[in-house]
Design a protein around this motif. Structure first.
Motif, mmCIF file in Angstrom:
data_model
loop_
_atom_site.group_PDB
_atom_site.id
_atom_site.type_symbol
_atom_site.label_atom_id
_atom_site.label_comp_id
_atom_site.label_asym_id
_atom_site.label_seq_id
_atom_site.Cartn_x
_atom_site.Cartn_y
_atom_site.Cartn_z
ATOM 1 N N GLY A 284 0.813 -1.206 0.000
ATOM 2 C CA GLY A 284 0.000 0.000 0.000
ATOM 3 C C GLY A 284 0.847 1.255 0.000
ATOM 4 O O GLY A 284 0.536 2.238 -0.690
ATOM 5 N N LEU A 285 1.928 1.235 0.757
ATOM 6 C CA LEU A 285 2.827 2.386 0.798
ATOM 7 C C LEU A 285 3.466 2.638 -0.565
ATOM 8 O O LEU A 285 3.667 3.783 -0.974
ATOM 9 N N ASP A 286 3.749 1.565 -1.266
ATOM 10 C CA ASP A 286 4.368 1.692 -2.582
ATOM 11 C C ASP A 286 3.442 2.398 -3.571
ATOM 12 O O ASP A 286 3.904 2.991 -4.553
ATOM 13 N N ALA A 287 2.147 2.348 -3.313
ATOM 14 C CA ALA A 287 1.165 2.944 -4.220
ATOM 15 C C ALA A 287 0.738 4.353 -3.808
ATOM 16 O O ALA A 287 -0.072 4.984 -4.494
ATOM 17 N N VAL A 288 1.271 4.869 -2.707
ATOM 18 C CA VAL A 288 0.887 6.196 -2.234
ATOM 19 C C VAL A 288 1.330 7.265 -3.228
ATOM 20 O O VAL A 288 2.480 7.284 -3.668
ATOM 21 N N ASP A 289 0.414 8.163 -3.563
ATOM 22 C CA ASP A 289 0.721 9.276 -4.470
ATOM 23 C C ASP A 289 1.063 10.497 -3.617
ATOM 24 O O ASP A 289 0.184 11.275 -3.228
ATOM 25 N N LEU A 290 2.347 10.667 -3.335
ATOM 26 C CA LEU A 290 2.790 11.763 -2.478
ATOM 27 C C LEU A 290 2.564 13.122 -3.115
ATOM 28 O O LEU A 290 2.227 14.092 -2.439
ATOM 29 N N ASP A 291 2.731 13.202 -4.422
ATOM 30 C CA ASP A 291 2.529 14.480 -5.104
ATOM 31 C C ASP A 291 1.079 14.938 -4.984
ATOM 32 O O ASP A 291 0.800 16.126 -4.757
ATOM 33 N N ALA A 292 0.159 14.007 -5.137
ATOM 34 C CA ALA A 292 -1.264 14.348 -5.029
ATOM 35 C C ALA A 292 -1.605 14.804 -3.609
ATOM 36 O O ALA A 292 -2.390 15.750 -3.411
ATOM 37 N N LEU A 293 -1.017 14.143 -2.625
ATOM 38 C CA LEU A 293 -1.261 14.531 -1.234
ATOM 39 C C LEU A 293 -0.732 15.939 -0.985
ATOM 40 O O LEU A 293 -1.432 16.788 -0.418
ATOM 41 N N ARG A 294 0.488 16.192 -1.424
ATOM 42 C CA ARG A 294 1.082 17.518 -1.205
ATOM 43 C C ARG A 294 0.303 18.612 -1.937
ATOM 44 O O ARG A 294 0.250 19.762 -1.479
ATOM 45 N N ALA A 295 -0.285 18.271 -3.076
ATOM 46 C CA ALA A 295 -1.059 19.254 -3.838
ATOM 47 C C ALA A 295 -2.273 19.731 -3.051
ATOM 48 O O ALA A 295 -2.784 20.830 -3.288
ATOM 49 N N ARG A 296 -2.749 18.915 -2.113
ATOM 50 C CA ARG A 296 -3.878 19.305 -1.275
ATOM 51 C C ARG A 296 -3.433 19.881 0.058
ATOM 52 O O ARG A 296 -4.093 20.765 0.621
ATOM 53 N N VAL A 297 -2.309 19.384 0.555
ATOM 54 C CA VAL A 297 -1.798 19.871 1.841
ATOM 55 C C VAL A 297 -1.273 21.300 1.717
ATOM 56 O O VAL A 297 -1.510 22.144 2.594
ATOM 57 N N GLY A 298 -0.568 21.594 0.623
ATOM 58 C CA GLY A 298 0.031 22.912 0.448
ATOM 59 C C GLY A 298 -0.947 24.059 0.603
ATOM 60 O O GLY A 298 -0.717 24.982 1.411
ATOM 61 N N PRO A 299 -2.060 24.059 -0.134
ATOM 62 C CA PRO A 299 -3.031 25.149 0.015
ATOM 63 C C PRO A 299 -3.630 25.234 1.414
ATOM 64 O O PRO A 299 -3.927 26.335 1.901
ATOM 65 N N ALA A 300 -3.808 24.088 2.058
ATOM 66 C CA ALA A 300 -4.363 24.092 3.417
ATOM 67 C C ALA A 300 -3.401 24.772 4.392
ATOM 68 O O ALA A 300 -3.811 25.560 5.255
ATOM 69 N N LEU A 301 -2.119 24.470 4.242
ATOM 70 C CA LEU A 301 -1.117 25.123 5.092
ATOM 71 C C LEU A 301 -1.043 26.615 4.791
ATOM 72 O O LEU A 301 -0.886 27.435 5.699
ATOM 73 N N SER A 302 -1.137 26.973 3.515
ATOM 74 C CA SER A 302 -1.094 28.387 3.119
ATOM 75 C C SER A 302 -2.254 29.163 3.731
ATOM 76 O O SER A 302 -2.096 30.319 4.156
ATOM 77 N N ALA A 303 -3.428 28.547 3.764
ATOM 78 C CA ALA A 303 -4.599 29.217 4.326
ATOM 79 C C ALA A 303 -4.403 29.507 5.811
ATOM 80 O O ALA A 303 -4.713 30.609 6.298
ATOM 81 N N VAL A 304 -3.871 28.535 6.541
ATOM 82 C CA VAL A 304 -3.606 28.737 7.966
ATOM 83 C C VAL A 304 -2.528 29.792 8.152
ATOM 84 O O VAL A 304 -2.650 30.697 8.991
ATOM 85 N N SER A 305 -1.480 29.689 7.352
ATOM 86 C CA SER A 305 -0.392 30.658 7.436
ATOM 87 C C SER A 305 -0.896 32.077 7.204
ATOM 88 O O SER A 305 -0.555 33.000 7.964
ATOM 89 N N GLY A 306 -1.698 32.264 6.175
ATOM 90 C CA GLY A 306 -2.196 33.598 5.872
ATOM 91 C C GLY A 306 -3.016 34.179 6.998
ATOM 92 O O GLY A 306 -2.882 35.359 7.349
ATOM 93 N N ALA A 307 -3.868 33.347 7.597
ATOM 94 C CA ALA A 307 -4.712 33.819 8.699
ATOM 95 C C ALA A 307 -3.875 34.205 9.908
ATOM 96 O O ALA A 307 -4.094 35.254 10.531
ATOM 97 N N VAL A 308 -2.896 33.370 10.236
ATOM 98 C CA VAL A 308 -2.067 33.624 11.417
ATOM 99 C C VAL A 308 -1.174 34.841 11.202
ATOM 100 O O VAL A 308 -1.031 35.692 12.087
ATOM 101 N N ARG A 309 -0.574 34.938 10.030
ATOM 102 C CA ARG A 309 0.336 36.061 9.765
ATOM 103 C C ARG A 309 -0.420 37.390 9.711
ATOM 104 O O ARG A 309 0.076 38.417 10.178
ATOM 105 N N THR A 310 -1.623 37.379 9.166
ATOM 106 C CA THR A 310 -2.433 38.596 9.125
ATOM 107 C C THR A 310 -2.782 39.051 10.540
ATOM 108 O O THR A 310 -2.704 40.242 10.873
ATOM 109 N N ALA A 311 -3.151 38.096 11.381
ATOM 110 C CA ALA A 311 -3.520 38.419 12.761
ATOM 111 C C ALA A 311 -2.322 38.900 13.574
ATOM 112 O O ALA A 311 -2.475 39.649 14.536
ATOM 113 N N ALA A 312 -1.117 38.460 13.173
ATOM 114 C CA ALA A 312 0.083 38.849 13.917
ATOM 115 C C ALA A 312 0.337 40.345 13.806
ATOM 116 O O ALA A 312 0.978 40.941 14.684
#
Length: 283
Positions: A156-184
């Motif tokens: 199962g690990l051999d079939a994991v699509d890391l690029d696809a996961l990161r493509a969804r994680v990146g925007p989620a992290l950016s959204a949190v970052s933007g909110a926190v940095r704006t509030a700072a």
């Protein structure tokens, strides 16, 4: 200090070499450079690895030309693969698991790095009060999904699509970052201090950089002594040989132990609670 995933306390994000089979010294490869004194192909044990999986030159790695070994961090993936994925079977005593174990380790290592950042985002969402509920929910769902991926069997690990996961994680992290940095509410950041900026050797000593987005920036050998780096997004920033003496990174976003270990600092450098100062720093 040991760090566990806040939403899944059974998931360790701190390496415990005593429960691993030196997978970073065997499964991974490296090329001779300023970080490594010799070439080593992936899947071949390092020449400095002892039979008990310890390093014969651990106390003098940097002096022997292995700075890269002192910087690397598996985020707890080593013991996970050794003890959970393969049930405590070592690749020396059970040669049949060697190929699958060596293939699984880099996948789980990347998944654990993703979890490190997601956990940072989850902690921020739970403590800052500035992250919208939908962003917090998105992070929580991604944490659960990524944890489930780490628990797959070798096939199962051999079939994991890391690029696809990161493509969804990146925007989620950016959204949190933007909110926190704006509030700072940091000061206005110069336009040159932007994501992916080339700040090689830049003189940023003593500057107030609160709230800057330096994601993916090149801060190699940059002078950040005494700088205020609170709430600065440092996801993927290259901090090799950066001077962090006296800098305040206590609330830096998405900072990793590897980035810190690649830089230089001292006893006055303030780091996030979940990151210890490297033993290589002159304190």
């Amino acid at each position: 200090m040991p760090l566990h995933l806040s939403a899944h306390p059974d998931v360790e994000l701190t390496a415990d070499c005593s429960r691993c089979f030196a997978l970073c010294c065997s499964a991974l490869g490296f090329e001779r450079s300023t970080d490594f004194a010799h070439d080593k192909p992936a899947g071949q044990a390092c020449r400095n690895l002892a039979a008990d999986f310890s390093c014969t030159i651990h106390a003098r790695l940097r002096g022997e030309g292995y700075k890269g070994c002192t910087v690397f961090d598996c985020f707890g993936a080593g013991q996970h693969v050794a003890q959970q994925t393969f049930g405590g079977r070592s690749w020396t005593a059970h040669a049949e698991v060697r190929p699958a174990m060596f293939a699984a380790f880099p996948v789980v290592r990347q998944l654990h790095e993703v979890l490190w950042h997601l956990d940072d985002a989850a902690r921020l969402a739970g403590s800052s009060g500035s992250v919208p509920p939908q962003h917090a929910s998105s992070i929580a769902a991604l944490v659960s999904e990524t944890v489930s991926l780490t628990r797959l069997d070798p096939a199962g690990l051999d079939a994991v699509d890391l690029d696809a996961l990161r493509a969804r994680v990146g925007p989620a992290l950016s959204a949190v970052s933007g909110a926190v940095r704006t509030a700072a509410g940091g000061r206005r950041i110069p336009r040159r201090l932007a994501p992916g900026a080339d700040l090689l050797g830049a003189d940023l000593a003593g500057q107030d950089l609160r709230g800057a987005d330096l994601r993916g920036s090149y801060l190699i050998a940059a002078d950040l002594r005494g700088a205020d780096l609170r709430w600065v997004d440092l996801l993927g920033a290259d901090l090799r040989d950066a001077h962090l003496h006296g800098a305040d990174l206590s609330h830096a976003l998405f900072l990793t132990p590897m980035q810190v270990a690649a830089a230089s600092g001292d006893s006055r450098t303030r780091l996030p609670d979940r990151i210890d100062a490297p033993s290589s720093w002159n304190t």
